[in-house]
Design an enzyme around this catalytic site. Sequence first.
Site, PDB file in Angstrom:
ATOM      1  N   LYS A   1       0.756   6.173   1.176  1.00 53.33           N
ATOM      2  CA  LYS A   1       0.059   6.062   2.523  1.00 53.33           C
ATOM      3  C   LYS A   1       0.590   7.160   3.395  1.00 53.33           C
ATOM      4  CE  LYS A   1       0.747   0.948   2.294  1.00 53.33           C
ATOM      5  NZ  LYS A   1       1.260   0.015   3.018  1.00 53.33           N
TER       6      LYS A   1
ATOM      7  N   ASP B   1       4.817  -7.676   3.021  1.00 57.37           N
ATOM      8  CA  ASP B   1       3.811  -8.322   3.818  1.00 57.37           C
ATOM      9  C   ASP B   1       3.177  -9.506   3.265  1.00 57.37           C
ATOM     10  OD1 ASP B   1       2.264  -7.181   1.936  1.00 57.37           O
ATOM     11  OD2 ASP B   1       0.710  -5.799   3.362  1.00 57.37           O
TER      12      ASP B   1
END
Length: 496
Positions: free
Chosen positions: A194, A229
């Site tokens: 990312k 997550d």
Amino acid sequence: MGKVAVAAAVVCTAAVCAAAVMVMRRQMKSSGRWAKAEAILRELEEKCGTPTAKLRQVADAMTVEMHAGLASEGGSKLKMLISYVDNLPTGDEKGLFYALDLGGTNFRVMRVQLGGKDGIVKQESEEVSIPPHLMVGSSHELFDFIAAALAKFVDAEGEDFHLPPGRQRELGFTFSFPVRQLSLASGTLIKWTKGFLIEDAVGEDVVGELTKAMERLGLDMRVAALVNDTVGTLAGGRYNNPDVIAAVILGTGTNAAYVERAHAIPKWQGLLPKSGEMVINMEWGNFRSSHLPLTEYDQTLDAESLNPGEQIFEKIISGMYLGEIVRRVLCRMAEEASFFGDTIPPKLKIPFILRTPDMSAMHHDTSPDLKVVGSKLKDILEVPNSSLKMRKIIVEICDIVATRGARLSAAGILGILKKLGRDTVKEGEKQRSVIALDGGLFEHYTKFRNCLESTLKELLGDVAENIIVEHSNDGSGIGAALLAASHSQYLEIDNS
């Protein structure tokens, strides 16, 4: 004079004939174009086909890979990572807990006051943008920046939040980058993704880095749990509903985590946890099988990606890629069927220019003239004029690509249920199984969500009434705080 008139008539007739021939040629060319576009569409539909029998094969393959991944490290394309989370929240947790959610260019800090059976009494959160230079700087600089934001957030703690005297604040840390977990509260960074590239952090314990940064600032806080997550979403789901057995994220990326019986994990070397359970982070985006319906568009997308041969399941079901698959189909139609006329729109050649939210907007267009599709073509691809016929074909492409993704997601969930033996009804038993789902794709792409849910019912038959899909909004942020609570160092004192 007569001869002149005859000649003129002959010339006129010839001109009319020539014009008619040109019109006919144009019509033939046009009908040939549509026929070719239609042929490409039908081929796509066939290659993306997900009949029930194929979905069952995919689910079976998922179950087989789960067994292999649990048996040994590297035994499967599914990593089946041990999360070290052996106590999920029960809903009885009390006290003040913090969460830090780092998974992209922004991070979030959060605090929650838990009131036992009264649930979440109060919560506050704040989002902080990471300056671009810190994403490629040093580990020291990045974690100092995060610790400073955390310290500032702690300073603003209001009177509604109560920390018993003499206690250390505790934090759940959601870190959505590849990590080799060493224990519940430690893990080394495998690699950045990312847009981050901080070389000196790779191979380091991210909890250790954060703890040192907090110590440098004099912030007395203990990291009680390091989670990703999906595990956070599972914890958030379980807090609200004791029947939650798995969590699936369907957003830009995709993943799943579930609760496994500890004795069913051959690669687990330590003592079996008291609870007898262990949360497994599947990393299911990396699943692949010969039963997956892959097209030439998927193969070229994969070959041109940053990670060829990896994350194949993710590349056909997640929000990052669905719009890009549609663009690739349109590219072929433009090249081989002159779909947009004699020239190919230059913007169409730009990878990832067509995002999944745009695809969703076109797919959900209910106007008689498909006005939304027309405006998206104009705004994104700079195609000023589009016929209704063209717009209808584009909606059909969106439908084929989204349907395949949703149905395969349902097959993946069936694979988890099979592994846990919850895909059949046991005599006299009525066990409910709840799957917590989160992520923008599931939340905002209504047709995708509806298709996933109806496919799950189709696959489960009579068992469907016992399987519930629940939207767990923002499960990952709050889940980390809840895991800090369920693994608090003060648990025994509070229980006694």
